[in-house]
Design a protein around this motif. Structure first.
Motif, PDB file in Angstrom:
ATOM      1  N   ARG A  81      -9.117 -56.352  47.719  1.00 27.41           N
ATOM      2  CA  ARG A  81      -8.203 -55.481  46.973  1.00 27.41           C
ATOM      3  C   ARG A  81      -8.760 -55.186  45.589  1.00 27.41           C
ATOM      4  O   ARG A  81      -8.699 -54.047  45.110  1.00 27.41           O
ATOM      5  CB  ARG A  81      -6.836 -56.173  46.851  1.00 27.41           C
ATOM      6  CG  ARG A  81      -5.809 -55.318  46.151  1.00 27.41           C
ATOM      7  CD  ARG A  81      -4.459 -56.040  46.116  1.00 27.41           C
ATOM      8  NE  ARG A  81      -3.527 -55.270  45.337  1.00 27.41           N
ATOM      9  CZ  ARG A  81      -3.428 -55.301  44.013  1.00 27.41           C
ATOM     10  NH1 ARG A  81      -4.231 -56.072  43.324  1.00 27.41           N
ATOM     11  NH2 ARG A  81      -2.542 -54.562  43.381  1.00 27.41           N
ATOM     12  N   ILE A  85      -9.687 -51.447  44.040  1.00 26.96           N
ATOM     13  CA  ILE A  85      -9.151 -50.919  42.781  1.00 26.96           C
ATOM     14  C   ILE A  85     -10.284 -50.544  41.838  1.00 26.96           C
ATOM     15  O   ILE A  85     -10.241 -49.500  41.168  1.00 26.96           O
ATOM     16  CB  ILE A  85      -8.203 -51.956  42.130  1.00 26.96           C
ATOM     17  CG1 ILE A  85      -6.927 -52.098  42.965  1.00 26.96           C
ATOM     18  CG2 ILE A  85      -7.842 -51.555  40.703  1.00 26.96           C
ATOM     19  CD1 ILE A  85      -6.008 -53.211  42.515  1.00 26.96           C
ATOM     20  N   LYS A  89     -10.007 -46.621  41.061  1.00 25.24           N
ATOM     21  CA  LYS A  89      -9.429 -46.289  39.762  1.00 25.24           C
ATOM     22  C   LYS A  89     -10.453 -46.290  38.635  1.00 25.24           C
ATOM     23  O   LYS A  89     -10.361 -45.474  37.722  1.00 25.24           O
ATOM     24  CB  LYS A  89      -8.298 -47.275  39.432  1.00 25.24           C
ATOM     25  CG  LYS A  89      -7.085 -47.097  40.315  1.00 25.24           C
ATOM     26  CD  LYS A  89      -5.952 -47.976  39.864  1.00 25.24           C
ATOM     27  CE  LYS A  89      -4.734 -47.738  40.757  1.00 25.24           C
ATOM     28  NZ  LYS A  89      -3.610 -48.570  40.354  1.00 25.24           N
TER      29      LYS A  89
END
Length: 105
Positions: A81, A85, A89
């Motif tokens: 995860r 990210i 992002k």
């Protein structure tokens, strides 16, 4: 002559106690005091039992919340995860080994 005066129970008991002596009076007062203390102690015991049950319920709720927080921490701290990210992002990417610079002191 016989009088038609009626005695109340309280007057009969008080006259009996005065006639019989101070030991009976002392024992009577002792029994009353011990009965009052039994009632008070029983009441306090019940209050403590209720408080113990409430604390036990609160402990169970906190235990469930702690387990949920552990699960959430494991999910949020998962390496896959975090990598996703960072790529989506923050637009980070893996460095190509050919473009890698190593500094040696």
């Amino acid at each position: 002559m016989i009088s038609n005066y009626r005695y109340t129970l309280i007057t009969i008991i008080s006259r009996d106690i005065i006639r019989q002596g101070k030991i009976v009076y002392f024992l009577f007062i002792s029994v009353l005091i011990s009965a009052v203390f039994v009632v008070i102690i029983t009441h306090n015991t019940r209050l403590l039992i209720i408080q113990r049950e409430q604390l036990f319920i609160a402990r169970i709720a906190l235990d469930v919340e702690w387990r949920n927080l552990l699960l959430e921490e494991n999910v949020l701290g998962d390496h896959i995860r975090i990598e996703q990210i960072a790529i989506k992002k923050l637009h980070m990417q893996y460095i190509d080994p050919c473009k890698e610079n190593i500094l040696i002191k």
